[in-house]
Design a protein around this motif. Structure first.
Motif, short mmCIF file in Angstrom:
data_model
loop_
_atom_site.label_atom_id
_atom_site.label_comp_id
_atom_site.label_asym_id
_atom_site.label_seq_id
_atom_site.Cartn_x
_atom_site.Cartn_y
_atom_site.Cartn_z
N ASP A 8 0.87 -1.16 0.00
CA ASP A 8 0.00 0.00 0.00
C ASP A 8 0.91 1.22 0.00
N ILE A 9 0.97 1.91 -1.12
CA ILE A 9 1.83 3.08 -1.27
C ILE A 9 0.96 4.33 -1.24
N SER A 10 1.24 5.21 -0.31
CA SER A 10 0.50 6.46 -0.19
C SER A 10 0.78 7.35 -1.39
N LEU A 11 -0.21 8.12 -1.80
CA LEU A 11 -0.01 9.05 -2.91
C LEU A 11 0.64 10.35 -2.44
N GLU A 12 0.79 10.53 -1.15
CA GLU A 12 1.45 11.72 -0.60
C GLU A 12 2.94 11.70 -0.93
N ASP A 13 3.52 12.88 -1.01
CA ASP A 13 4.96 13.02 -1.15
C ASP A 13 5.55 12.19 -2.30
N GLY A 15 4.08 9.95 -4.18
CA GLY A 15 3.69 8.55 -4.06
C GLY A 15 3.52 7.82 -5.38
N TRP A 19 5.13 4.34 -6.18
CA TRP A 19 4.30 3.20 -6.56
C TRP A 19 4.82 2.54 -7.82
N ASP A 59 8.51 4.65 1.85
CA ASP A 59 8.51 5.66 2.91
C ASP A 59 7.94 5.00 4.16
N LEU A 62 4.69 6.40 5.51
CA LEU A 62 3.49 6.47 4.67
C LEU A 62 3.09 5.16 4.02
N ASP A 63 4.04 4.27 3.75
CA ASP A 63 3.80 3.07 2.94
C ASP A 63 3.91 1.80 3.78
N SER A 64 3.35 0.72 3.24
CA SER A 64 3.52 -0.58 3.89
C SER A 64 3.67 -1.67 2.83
#
Length: 92
Positions: A8-13, A15, A19, A59, A62-64
């Motif tokens: 799960d990659i955040s779209l913030e910063d 992202g 991804w 990150d 932010l990510d997992s």
């Protein structure tokens, strides 16, 4: 060993860029089966190599990324609810 990797990659910063990088690296080692899910046979050495390639693109705030490990695919029971989209079935 047989692994299922989900991320799960955040779209913030930036992202989207992270991804794309994570997707490309995972695709080098495993079969893409659904959105952010990969699976396949991989050696411990290859798994470590993939992890090292992924580290700069994850990150930690932010990510997992989660890796489920099994000795072999036969020890993993899969049930499909809804559309059966097992992309590994087409392999010979």
């Amino acid at each position: 060993m047989y692994v299922v990797l989900v991320y799960d990659i955040s779209l913030e910063d930036k992202g989207a860029k992270r991804w794309r990088s994570v997707f490309k690296i995972c695709k080098k080692y495993l079969s893409h089966i659904q959105n952010s899910v990969f699976e396949g046979e991989i050696s411990k050495v290859q798994l470590t190599k993939m992890q090292n390639e992924l580290k700069p693109h994850i990150d930690k705030n932010l990510d997992s990324v989660i890796v489920f490990k099994s000795r072999q695919e036969k020890w993993l029971e899969k049930d499909f609810w809804g559309k059966d989209n097992d992309m590994t079935d087409f392999m010979l």
